[in-house]
Design an enzyme around this catalytic site. Structure first.
Site, PDB file in Angstrom:
ATOM      1  N   ARG A  45      43.133 -24.867  40.859  1.00 23.03           N
ATOM      2  CA  ARG A  45      42.121 -25.940  40.815  1.00 23.03           C
ATOM      3  C   ARG A  45      40.793 -25.466  41.404  1.00 23.03           C
ATOM      4  NH1 ARG A  45      42.210 -29.335  44.584  1.00 23.03           N
ATOM      5  NH2 ARG A  45      44.479 -29.421  44.775  1.00 23.03           N
ATOM      6  N   TYR A  64      23.742 -41.817  26.595  1.00 15.87           N
ATOM      7  CA  TYR A  64      25.071 -41.826  25.959  1.00 15.87           C
ATOM      8  C   TYR A  64      25.898 -42.965  26.578  1.00 15.87           C
ATOM      9  CZ  TYR A  64      29.921 -40.606  25.358  1.00 15.87           C
ATOM     10  OH  TYR A  64      31.268 -40.679  25.090  1.00 15.87           O
ATOM     11  N   ASP A  89      20.659 -34.356  30.801  1.00 16.79           N
ATOM     12  CA  ASP A  89      21.720 -34.131  29.819  1.00 16.79           C
ATOM     13  C   ASP A  89      21.084 -33.431  28.620  1.00 16.79           C
ATOM     14  OD1 ASP A  89      23.611 -34.292  27.789  1.00 16.79           O
ATOM     15  OD2 ASP A  89      24.406 -36.208  28.484  1.00 16.79           O
ATOM     16  N   LYS A  99      30.327 -30.385  22.236  1.00 17.51           N
ATOM     17  CA  LYS A  99      29.435 -30.508  21.070  1.00 17.51           C
ATOM     18  C   LYS A  99      28.959 -29.122  20.607  1.00 17.51           C
ATOM     19  CE  LYS A  99      29.677 -34.959  22.059  1.00 17.51           C
ATOM     20  NZ  LYS A  99      30.970 -35.597  22.028  1.00 17.51           N
TER      21      LYS A  99
HETATM   22  N1  PLP Z   1      26.478 -36.602  26.916  1.00 12.19           N
HETATM   23  C1  PLP Z   1      26.198 -36.818  25.633  1.00 12.19           C
HETATM   24  C2  PLP Z   1      24.766 -36.815  25.169  1.00 12.19           C
HETATM   25  C3  PLP Z   1      27.226 -37.086  24.720  1.00 12.19           C
HETATM   26  O1  PLP Z   1      26.926 -37.308  23.429  1.00 12.19           O
HETATM   27  C4  PLP Z   1      28.573 -37.099  25.182  1.00 12.19           C
HETATM   28  C5  PLP Z   1      29.694 -37.393  24.269  1.00 12.19           C
HETATM   29  O2  PLP Z   1      29.503 -37.847  23.155  1.00 12.19           O
HETATM   30  C6  PLP Z   1      28.822 -36.875  26.535  1.00 12.19           C
HETATM   31  C7  PLP Z   1      27.752 -36.613  27.383  1.00 12.19           C
HETATM   32  C8  PLP Z   1      30.222 -36.902  27.081  1.00 12.19           C
HETATM   33  O3  PLP Z   1      30.887 -35.725  26.745  1.00 12.19           O
HETATM   34  P1  PLP Z   1      32.462 -35.593  26.517  1.00 12.19           P
HETATM   35  O4  PLP Z   1      32.808 -36.416  25.319  1.00 12.19           O
HETATM   36  O5  PLP Z   1      32.650 -34.121  26.354  1.00 12.19           O
HETATM   37  O6  PLP Z   1      33.129 -36.125  27.741  1.00 12.19           O
END
Ligand code: PLP
Length: 396
Positions: free
Chosen positions: A56, A109, A187, A212
């Site tokens: 971990r 998001y 982000d 992504k």
């Molecule tokens: N940030 C953005 C802009 C996203 O589009 C997403 C998921 O769609 C996330 C964070 C969260 O990521 P995860 O689905 O890998 O947990």
């Protein structure tokens, strides 16, 4: 590892995605790092003293990806890999002191917004949501306010936002946040470090849903954080170790394998998105379109100033058609497609499409008829032919 930070700094990002995170250039070394499946390591030292210790705390399979993402974001330290983008969001939010003020885009998001709202409901943080494209409104939200006259502890940036594609003035907002005493987390999932470098624009921490574009094949769920600040990195590492949001070794390995082609994928999908956005913008079945690459888009000028491209996400609002309201017409459009995949998520090699408000968690300010398109790497004429035949079924 094969590529030092100094070497990486002299190379273009297209080369770093291929060269970073390789084993040493020594006889009989594999050219790719191995997957290490072990929950513990030989050793007699105490945990937290620099040894690998326990699974971990560290895993050698994480290291090459963490080195690569740190170098790509122009950071002075390796990144940190997490079990998912949201595990990375959770870790980043843990930097806010108890009761501190978090300023966040109204159209972040939805998972990020749900997490922040739940923390606010329990009074762990005070949440101020704001239109991130409105620089003066963000500055006002950062300033002392409320019964205890608190200034913000953290500014959360997402630019472009998911799914409204709002563009924040990142240099202006990071400056204002620092003046107010707040740290800035950006982000960068939609852009990737090839298109936007938030640390260079003043951000303290960069976040990715590695799920992504970085991994790029819709076959893993992972997240990452990157910072050049050693104190922030230590706090994040401690949080990851103690809360346990760690990456599985196979996923980490797949993410590095996906990263090798990031530059090619981003180049192709950006080119195709620009072509498709132009054609979509004049189709009669579409009420409005958002894509920062269009000269008519409200975020175009800002995106041009701070991004190296415009990404490959397009959002359209579908006009009511054939007795259906806009949402009904949008659903019909998605069902009529044969090549585009009707699925959530984005940033994979395959083109994905969905009506966002089908999810209960999506903010109600996102229009019901808004459809998000994630442009993949297929032939652009095939993508257009499929979109056009589906749009034409609406009879606009
Ligand atoms: N940030 C953005 C802009 C996203 O589009 C997403 C998921 O769609 C996330 C964070 C969260 O990521 P995860 O689905 O890998 O947990």
């Amino acid at each position: 590892m094969s590529l030092s930070d100094q070497q990486a700094a002299g190379l273009s990002a297209e080369t770093v995605v291929v060269a970073a995170g390789r084993p040493p250039r020594e006889r009989d070394q594999p050219v790719n790092p191995p997957v290490v499946l072990s929950s513990t390591y030989f050793g007699t030292g105490a945990l937290d003293t620099g040894d690998r210790g326990y699974g971990r705390y560290s895993n050698p399979t994480w290291d090459p990806f963490e080195e690569a993402i740190g170098q790509l974001e122009g950071a002075e330290l390796p990144g940190l890999l997490y079990a998912s983008g949201l595990a990375a969001v959770s870790s980043a939010l843990s930097l806010i002191p108890a009761g501190g003020v978090l300023v966040m885009p109204t159209h972040s998001y939805s998972g990020t917004l749900v997490m922040a709202s739940e923390l606010a409901r329990k009074e762990f943080v005070q949440l101020r949501t704001v239109d991130i494209a409105d620089t003066e409104a963000v500055k006002a939200a950062l300033a002392p306010a409320g019964p205890d006259r608190r200034a913000a502890s953290m500014l959360w940036l997402e630019s472009p936002t998911n799914p409204m594609l709002g563009i924040a003035d990142i240099p202006a907002l990071t400056g204002a946040a620092h003046d107010a005493g707040a740290i800035v987390v950006t982000d960068n999932t939609f852009s990737t470090p090839l298109v936007q470098q938030p640390l260079a624009l003043g951000s303290d921490v960069v976040l990715h849903s590695v799920t992504k574009y970085l991994a790029g094949h819709s076959d893993v769920v992972l997240g990452a954080l990157v910072t050049s600040n050693p104190d922030i990195r230590s706090a994040l590492l401690h949080n990851r170790t103690i809360h346990g949001g760690i990456a599985g070794p196979f996923e980490a390995w797949l993410a590095l394998r996906g990263l090798r082609t990031l530059a090619l994928r981003v180049e192709r999908s950006q080119q195709s998105a620009a072509v498709l956005a132009q054609r979509l913008s004049s189709h009669p079945a579409i009420e409005s379109i958002r894509f920062p690459g269009l000269a008519t888009d409200p975020g175009h000028k800002r995106a041009k100033a701070q991004m190296n491209g415009f990404g490959s996400i397009i959002c359209i609002e579908v006009a009511p058609a054939g007795g259906l309201d806009g949402a009904g017409a949008a659903d019909k459009l998605v069902r009529a497609l044969q090549l585009w995949l009707p699925a959530t998520s984005l940033g994979g090699v395959e083109s994905l499409i969905e009506r966002r408000r089908r999810h209960a968690a999506e903010p109600v300010s996102v229009p019901e008829n808004l459809v998000r398109l994630s442009v993949g790497i297929e032939n652009v004429e095939d993508l257009w032919a499929d979109l056009k035949q589906a749009l034409d079924t609406l009879g606009g």
